[in-house]
Design an enzyme around this catalytic site. Structure first.
Site, mmCIF file in Angstrom:
data_model
loop_
_atom_site.group_PDB
_atom_site.id
_atom_site.type_symbol
_atom_site.label_atom_id
_atom_site.label_comp_id
_atom_site.label_asym_id
_atom_site.label_seq_id
_atom_site.Cartn_x
_atom_site.Cartn_y
_atom_site.Cartn_z
ATOM 1 N N CYS A 64 49.190 46.922 44.311
ATOM 2 C CA CYS A 64 50.041 46.430 45.394
ATOM 3 C C CYS A 64 51.541 46.648 45.186
ATOM 4 O O CYS A 64 52.234 47.024 46.153
ATOM 5 C CB CYS A 64 49.741 44.967 45.701
ATOM 6 S SG CYS A 64 49.473 43.906 44.276
ATOM 7 N N ARG A 93 43.409 46.229 32.655
ATOM 8 C CA ARG A 93 43.659 44.805 32.464
ATOM 9 C C ARG A 93 43.203 44.388 31.064
ATOM 10 O O ARG A 93 42.113 44.767 30.627
ATOM 11 C CB ARG A 93 42.936 43.977 33.535
ATOM 12 C CG ARG A 93 43.474 44.227 34.929
ATOM 13 C CD ARG A 93 42.772 43.423 35.995
ATOM 14 N NE ARG A 93 43.285 43.772 37.325
ATOM 15 C CZ ARG A 93 42.759 43.357 38.471
ATOM 16 N NH1 ARG A 93 41.692 42.557 38.442
ATOM 17 N NH2 ARG A 93 43.290 43.719 39.622
ATOM 18 N N GLN A 111 39.490 50.997 41.356
ATOM 19 C CA GLN A 111 39.347 50.058 42.460
ATOM 20 C C GLN A 111 39.612 50.772 43.783
ATOM 21 O O GLN A 111 40.584 51.516 43.912
ATOM 22 C CB GLN A 111 40.336 48.908 42.286
ATOM 23 C CG GLN A 111 40.077 47.725 43.196
ATOM 24 C CD GLN A 111 40.912 46.523 42.796
ATOM 25 O OE1 GLN A 111 42.105 46.643 42.567
ATOM 26 N NE2 GLN A 111 40.284 45.363 42.692
ATOM 27 N N ASP A 113 41.121 50.284 46.574
ATOM 28 C CA ASP A 113 42.120 49.317 47.012
ATOM 29 C C ASP A 113 42.845 49.803 48.254
ATOM 30 O O ASP A 113 43.047 51.005 48.439
ATOM 31 C CB ASP A 113 43.141 49.145 45.879
ATOM 32 C CG ASP A 113 43.717 47.747 45.839
ATOM 33 O OD1 ASP A 113 43.316 46.917 46.663
ATOM 34 O OD2 ASP A 113 44.572 47.505 44.973
ATOM 35 N N HIS A 115 46.234 48.394 51.056
ATOM 36 C CA HIS A 115 47.195 47.376 51.465
ATOM 37 C C HIS A 115 47.685 47.721 52.858
ATOM 38 O O HIS A 115 48.121 48.839 53.117
ATOM 39 C CB HIS A 115 48.350 47.294 50.467
ATOM 40 C CG HIS A 115 47.896 46.840 49.116
ATOM 41 N ND1 HIS A 115 47.537 47.725 48.125
ATOM 42 C CD2 HIS A 115 47.674 45.601 48.621
ATOM 43 C CE1 HIS A 115 47.138 47.044 47.058
ATOM 44 N NE2 HIS A 115 47.214 45.752 47.332
ATOM 45 N N LYS A 194 42.565 34.087 49.536
ATOM 46 C CA LYS A 194 41.722 35.278 49.669
ATOM 47 C C LYS A 194 40.328 34.898 50.129
ATOM 48 O O LYS A 194 39.871 33.759 49.955
ATOM 49 C CB LYS A 194 41.651 36.039 48.346
ATOM 50 C CG LYS A 194 41.063 35.239 47.192
ATOM 51 C CD LYS A 194 40.992 36.064 45.917
ATOM 52 C CE LYS A 194 40.401 35.256 44.763
ATOM 53 N NZ LYS A 194 40.176 36.080 43.554
ATOM 54 N N HIS A 245 45.674 42.538 51.399
ATOM 55 C CA HIS A 245 45.074 43.259 50.270
ATOM 56 C C HIS A 245 43.579 43.349 50.547
ATOM 57 O O HIS A 245 42.946 42.335 50.864
ATOM 58 C CB HIS A 245 45.275 42.505 48.949
ATOM 59 C CG HIS A 245 46.686 42.184 48.622
ATOM 60 N ND1 HIS A 245 47.356 42.766 47.572
ATOM 61 C CD2 HIS A 245 47.570 41.330 49.195
ATOM 62 C CE1 HIS A 245 48.585 42.273 47.505
ATOM 63 N NE2 HIS A 245 48.740 41.390 48.474
#
Length: 378
Positions: A64, A93, A111, A113, A115, A194, A245
């Site tokens: 993000c 991570r 991921q 992902d 946005h 979320k 997200h």
């Protein structure tokens, strides 16, 4: 690798249909970016951090912040919104060693992902996201349930903004899934509430994969703005976007672990790494078997040929054990007719089937792969 590739390509087609822009962000960012996003204070213990050229940096733990920088790279107009960035981003991570578990919990993962930067009206975008979820999970035959995770103890921003965000997600859930979602207090991200989507595999176990998060904090922290429809009027100020997200599969590694258990090795044809095995009945037909394999491969089908020393019966048994979707047996009849004898992994009877023209079979397999059907039939 074939599972990764199939997952990528299946999502890319949907991204294009839904107006997403695929992007790539760096793997390493300066600590200044993470300070701006809030991760440095709230997430640093889960990041890989080190010094580069006398400056602290960290491997990307989230996509993000990079997407916020992309949004802010130039002046933006309301006509561009909603602006949808999508990235199959490599994430690192620093998970505790005791938390690591096979592919379901790893330190390096990919991921799917995205946005979405948009005005305050989130309803239309959320409607589309739920339709997206329905379509993707139907491909795998999954059932899913939803949870609304709310403000944690450590959070960014003010409570009023959090209450607004939580109310927005609650209203959307009540419209689409009234009485079919649960509240998960205190488990939201530090920057916003979320919706967590949990899927149930063939063993009736639940796994959290997809997530949808509503974020009013990052646009403020990165000072993201866009020109509204009334920008030319006196006193009109630039407007602040909202960020959604969204990850549909979540961690691809975790999702692959889940579907591996779910299908028990019997992959749908479009996803299978072992789609066709070609078996010649004896050595004189090795060349034709190789020709069939090459024709399938050129059509985009994963195909192998077994020219080993085992008997034909043993080769068929090995192919069935390896869960090939289809086994093609070729001998003199097949050579004479430019055809193959097709054995279906999921058919009740695996005895010798009707000889089918090779070109017809290839065309049907290409269609089966394109349609992404769960049933293994042509």
């Amino acid at each position: 690798m074939s599972l990764y590739y199939s997952s990528f390509t299946s999502r890319q087609g949907e991204y294009r249909k839904r107006g997403y822009q695929e992007v790539i962000s760096p793997n390493v960012f300066s600590s200044k970016l993470w300070e701006t996003s809030g991760h440095w204070d709230h997430y640093r213990e889960n990041m890989f951090v080190w010094e580069i050229d006398s400056r602290m940096s960290a491997l990307k733990a989230m996509n993000c912040p990079g997407h916020c920088v992309m949004f802010d790279s130039r002046d933006r107009s309301y006509r561009e919104l909603p602006l949808r960035f999508a990235e199959f981003g490599v994430i690192h991570r620093n998970e505790a060693s005791g938390a690591l578990s096979g592919l379901t919990r790893v330190r390096r993962f990919v991921q799917d992902d995205s946005h979405i930067c948009m005005p305050d009206q989130i309803k239309g975008e959320m409607d589309d996201l739920f339709r997206f979820l329905d379509k993707v999970y139907a491909l795998f035959g999954f059932e899913y349930k939803l949870e609304l995770s709310t403000r944690p103890d450590s959070f960014l921003g003010d409570i009023e903004t959090w209450n607004t965000a939580e109310k927005g997600l609650e209203d959307v859930l009540n419209e689409h899934y009234a009485g079919k979602w649960n509240l998960n207090p205190g488990d939201g991200a530090f920057y916003g509430p979320k919706i967590d989507i949990r899927i149930q595999d063939a063993l009736k176990r639940w796994h959290q994969c997809a997530t949808i998060q509503l974020d009013f904090q990052l646009p403020q922290r990165f000072n993201l703005k866009y020109r509204g429809e009334k920008v030319g009027e006196e006193g009109a100020e630039p407007l602040r976007p909202v960020i959604i997200h969204r990850a549909v599969l979540g961690s691809l590694e975790r999702f692959i672990a889940v579907i591996t258990e779910h299908f028990g090795g019997k992959w749908p044809f479009w996803l299978s790494p072992r789609q066709v095995l070609v078996i010649p009945v004896s050595k004189p037909y090795y060349d034709y078997a190789n020709e069939v394999r090459d024709k399938l491969w050129d059509a985009g089908i994963y195909a192998d040929v077994d020219n080993g020393p085992e008997t034909m019966k043993k080769k068929i048994l090995l192919g069935e054990t390896a869960q090939y979707n289809f086994i093609f047996v070729v001998g003199q009849d097949e050579v004479d007719n430019r055809a193959v004898n097709v054995r279906n992994r999921d058919a009740d009877k695996k005895a010798r089937a009707e000889i089918l023209p090779l070109d017809d079979v290839v065309a049907k397999l290409v269609l089966l792969k394109a349609e992404r059907r769960l049933e293994n039939s042509i």
